[in-house]
Design an enzyme around this catalytic site. Structure first.
Site, PDB file in Angstrom:
ATOM      1  N   HIS A   5       5.412  44.295  21.798  1.00  0.00           N
ATOM      2  CA  HIS A   5       4.499  44.419  22.926  1.00  0.00           C
ATOM      3  C   HIS A   5       5.160  43.988  24.229  1.00  0.00           C
ATOM      4  O   HIS A   5       6.200  43.345  24.210  1.00  0.00           O
ATOM      5  CB  HIS A   5       3.217  43.593  22.710  1.00  0.00           C
ATOM      6  N   GLU A  62      -0.034  43.454  26.017  1.00  0.00           N
ATOM      7  CA  GLU A  62      -0.791  42.207  25.978  1.00  0.00           C
ATOM      8  C   GLU A  62      -1.155  41.794  27.400  1.00  0.00           C
ATOM      9  O   GLU A  62      -0.266  41.580  28.229  1.00  0.00           O
ATOM     10  CB  GLU A  62       0.042  41.101  25.330  1.00  0.00           C
ATOM     11  N   GLU A 123       4.833  53.666  35.154  1.00  0.00           N
ATOM     12  CA  GLU A 123       5.392  55.010  35.227  1.00  0.00           C
ATOM     13  C   GLU A 123       4.601  55.915  34.293  1.00  0.00           C
ATOM     14  O   GLU A 123       4.374  55.571  33.126  1.00  0.00           O
ATOM     15  CB  GLU A 123       6.861  54.977  34.802  1.00  0.00           C
TER      16      GLU A 123
END
Length: 146
Positions: A5, A62, A123
């Site tokens: 993550h 997260e 992005e």
């Protein structure tokens, strides 16, 4: 080795969830509230990663919300998150309608940049081949930094 993550600290959990789930379309996988540590963790996944993320706890984003206010600065040192989207123009139109500034418009039908409410650069990349150039995106200038 595998990717688990990325963690970003957020100043306003509700505003961040409205952005990441409501506008960007991520799905909440789990939430942990730690009263002793005075923080909340919210783990999000892209819709196509939802089943895998629920089973493997990866790949996830997260969100860390510290209950006590902190100054995180501009968050520019983080770099960016990247998400593949089915239709870059539709995604950018939805985000713009939700009040998000498209900092680097998808003039090439392939790539755009936006920022979260906490100034995290994101992005957006068109899935597969670039879409044909289209207005208003093709002639839209950059805004700010990403």
């Amino acid at each position: 080795m595998r990717f688990l993550h990325s963690m970003v600290r957020v100043r306003d959990l509700e505003a961040s969830l409205a952005f990441y789930t409501g506008l960007l379309g991520l799905v909440e996988i789990r939430r942990v509230e730690n009263r002793a540590g005075r923080f909340t963790l919210v783990f999000l996944a892209a819709p196509l990663d939802q089943a895998r993320a629920a089973d493997e706890w990866a790949p996830l984003l997260e969100l860390t919300y510290n209950w006590d206010p902190e100054d995180y600065g501009s968050a520019r040192n983080f770099g960016h998150l990247a998400f593949e989207v089915d239709d870059i123009y539709a995604t950018c139109a939805k985000l713009a309608a939700g009040g998000v500034t498209i900092l680097r418009p998808p003039r090439d039908g392939r790539m755009a940049f936006i920022r979260s409410p906490d100034q995290i650069s994101i992005e957006l990349l068109q899935k597969g081949a670039s879409l044909a150039q289209a207005e208003p995106w093709a002639s839209m200038p950059n805004t700010g930094t990403w």
